[in-house]
Design an enzyme around this catalytic site. Structure first.
Site, PDB file in Angstrom:
ATOM      1  N   LEU A 199       0.871  -1.178   0.000  1.00 22.62           N
ATOM      2  CA  LEU A 199       0.000   0.000   0.000  1.00 22.62           C
ATOM      3  C   LEU A 199       0.903   1.221   0.000  1.00 22.62           C
ATOM      4  O   LEU A 199       1.987   1.207   0.596  1.00 22.62           O
ATOM      5  CB  LEU A 199      -0.885   0.035   1.258  1.00 22.62           C
ATOM      6  CG  LEU A 199      -1.965  -1.036   1.423  1.00 22.62           C
ATOM      7  CD1 LEU A 199      -2.671  -0.849   2.770  1.00 22.62           C
ATOM      8  CD2 LEU A 199      -2.970  -0.994   0.294  1.00 22.62           C
ATOM      9  N   ASP A 200       0.467   2.294  -0.667  1.00 18.85           N
ATOM     10  CA  ASP A 200       1.222   3.538  -0.611  1.00 18.85           C
ATOM     11  C   ASP A 200       1.306   4.032   0.836  1.00 18.85           C
ATOM     12  O   ASP A 200       0.434   3.731   1.661  1.00 18.85           O
ATOM     13  CB  ASP A 200       0.561   4.618  -1.470  1.00 18.85           C
ATOM     14  CG  ASP A 200       0.599   4.291  -2.953  1.00 18.85           C
ATOM     15  OD1 ASP A 200       1.470   3.499  -3.360  1.00 18.85           O
ATOM     16  OD2 ASP A 200      -0.248   4.825  -3.695  1.00 18.85           O
ATOM     17  N   ARG A 201       2.321   4.800   1.116  1.00 16.76           N
ATOM     18  CA  ARG A 201       2.548   5.285   2.479  1.00 16.76           C
ATOM     19  C   ARG A 201       1.329   6.012   3.046  1.00 16.76           C
ATOM     20  O   ARG A 201       0.970   5.822   4.206  1.00 16.76           O
ATOM     21  CB  ARG A 201       3.767   6.206   2.484  1.00 16.76           C
ATOM     22  CG  ARG A 201       4.155   6.712   3.860  1.00 16.76           C
ATOM     23  CD  ARG A 201       5.429   7.535   3.788  1.00 16.76           C
ATOM     24  NE  ARG A 201       5.842   7.978   5.114  1.00 16.76           N
ATOM     25  CZ  ARG A 201       6.944   8.676   5.350  1.00 16.76           C
ATOM     26  NH1 ARG A 201       7.746   9.001   4.351  1.00 16.76           N
ATOM     27  NH2 ARG A 201       7.250   9.041   6.568  1.00 16.76           N
TER      28      ARG A 201
ATOM     29  N   ARG B  65      -5.057   6.149  -7.988  1.00 15.94           N
ATOM     30  CA  ARG B  65      -4.725   7.566  -7.959  1.00 15.94           C
ATOM     31  C   ARG B  65      -4.605   8.143  -9.364  1.00 15.94           C
ATOM     32  O   ARG B  65      -5.124   9.227  -9.657  1.00 15.94           O
ATOM     33  CB  ARG B  65      -3.420   7.774  -7.184  1.00 15.94           C
ATOM     34  CG  ARG B  65      -3.486   7.294  -5.746  1.00 15.94           C
ATOM     35  CD  ARG B  65      -2.109   7.177  -5.106  1.00 15.94           C
ATOM     36  NE  ARG B  65      -1.452   8.474  -4.958  1.00 15.94           N
ATOM     37  CZ  ARG B  65      -0.250   8.619  -4.394  1.00 15.94           C
ATOM     38  NH1 ARG B  65       0.410   7.557  -3.936  1.00 15.94           N
ATOM     39  NH2 ARG B  65       0.288   9.809  -4.284  1.00 15.94           N
TER      40      ARG B  65
END
Length: 317
Positions: A143-145, A245
């Site tokens: 997962l992205d930060r 995104r």
């Protein structure tokens, strides 16, 4: 008179390592990160790119997957000094599910899943520090930060390989919730624009819609409209970097708080409301158990910071 003996790190030398069944299927970069603990990640990737790391005497890329019987050449690598502190603080994350094969946690926003790119450590390193007796802990996906929500961690090599195979073949279902800028009107929309990774002039990794990119498929569903903003659901049918995104931003509906593909003005406006993250949350995960095949479904509710923003929009939209 007692002599004081000063110990130093031995000079590093070339090593040749034989890959067994437990390491088979693992990416070479991930394998080296575990094997060469303490060596900066940037040094490992430089060694791979420069051909210093070799498999069966041949050059490989960082995403090469090891096979049983491979011989890996590990070059001399600079290790930290013996008196140099390189501690990772242990951390306990909310556990949604755990058995002998895997752990499902609810990752908070602002925490990287692993070290690198200016981050000394992440979820996986902190979990290993908190569970020193665990023989095997590896990320099954990422997962992205700034994305919160459900994250899979394998406790066995066999489970990790099965989860990787499942995700590579599009198995399972990963659902997210996102607050986007704009008045989304379609009840359901399939986004299939191909995505291509690229680097900015400063060397920062980005992704864009491009005909030369890889196939990507996101399903967006309308959940609630708030005038200038909309809460949507997003289901990943492929797992490309920054997929949700970029698909949403390319359609003209960037995610609130997105520092790469969103608006600085919108991010500043929500920061004034006390919201200092990206509004993207991995809320539901449906997968077969990696060892038994039993269907499983996990849910993580929206974090408090997100629900507070929704409450604000309910009252002010």
């Amino acid at each position: 008179m007692r002599k004081t003996v000063i110990t130093e790190n031995p000079a590093p030398s070339v090593r040749f390592v034989q890959i067994g069944a437990e390491q088979a299927g693992q990416r070479i970069d991930n394998y080296l990160l575990r094997l060469c603990k303490g060596v900066p990640k940037s040094h490992l990737y430089k060694a791979i790119r420069g051909g210093e790391v070799r498999v069966n005497k041949g050059r490989i890329s960082a995403d090469y997957r090891l096979e049983e019987g491979d011989t890996v050449r590990v070059p001399p690598l600079r290790l930290p000094r013996v008196d140099e502190a390189r501690t990772v603080p242990p951390a306990v994350f909310p556990v949604v599910f755990e058995d002998d094969a895997l752990i499902v946690i609810n990752k908070p926003a602002g925490v990287a899943v692993h070290g690198g790119s200016g981050v000394s450590f992440g979820v996986i390193e902190q979990m290993r520090a908190a569970r020193p007796d665990a023989p095997f802990l590896e990320l099954a996906h990422r997962l992205d930060r700034e994305t919160s929500g459900l994250l899979l961690i394998a406790k066995k090599r066999k489970a990790l390989v099965a989860l990787h195979d499942m995700m590579r073949e599009g198995g399972g279902r990963k659902h997210y919730q996102a607050l986007v800028v704009g008045d989304w009107v379609n009840d359901k929309q399939h986004m299939r624009q191909p995505l291509l990774k690229w680097l900015t002039a400063s060397g920062e990794r980005r992704v864009k819609v491009d005909p030369e990119g890889k196939l990507a498929h996101t399903i967006i569903t309308l959940q609630k409209r708030y005038g200038r903003y909309t809460l949507v659901g997003a289901e990943l049918r492929t797992g490309r970097t920054h997929q949700i995104r970029v698909h949403l931003a390319a359609a003209g509906y960037p995610i609130v708080g997105d520092d790469k593909y969103g608006s600085d003005d919108v991010r500043a406006r929500f920061a004034r409301l006390g919201f200092n993250r990206m509004f993207l949350h991995a809320c539901r995960l449906e997968i077969p158990h990696p060892l038994t095949g039993e269907p499983m479904a996990f849910i993580a509710d929206l974090p408090t910071a997100c629900t507070q923003i929704i409450d604000y929009l309910e009252k002010n939209s």
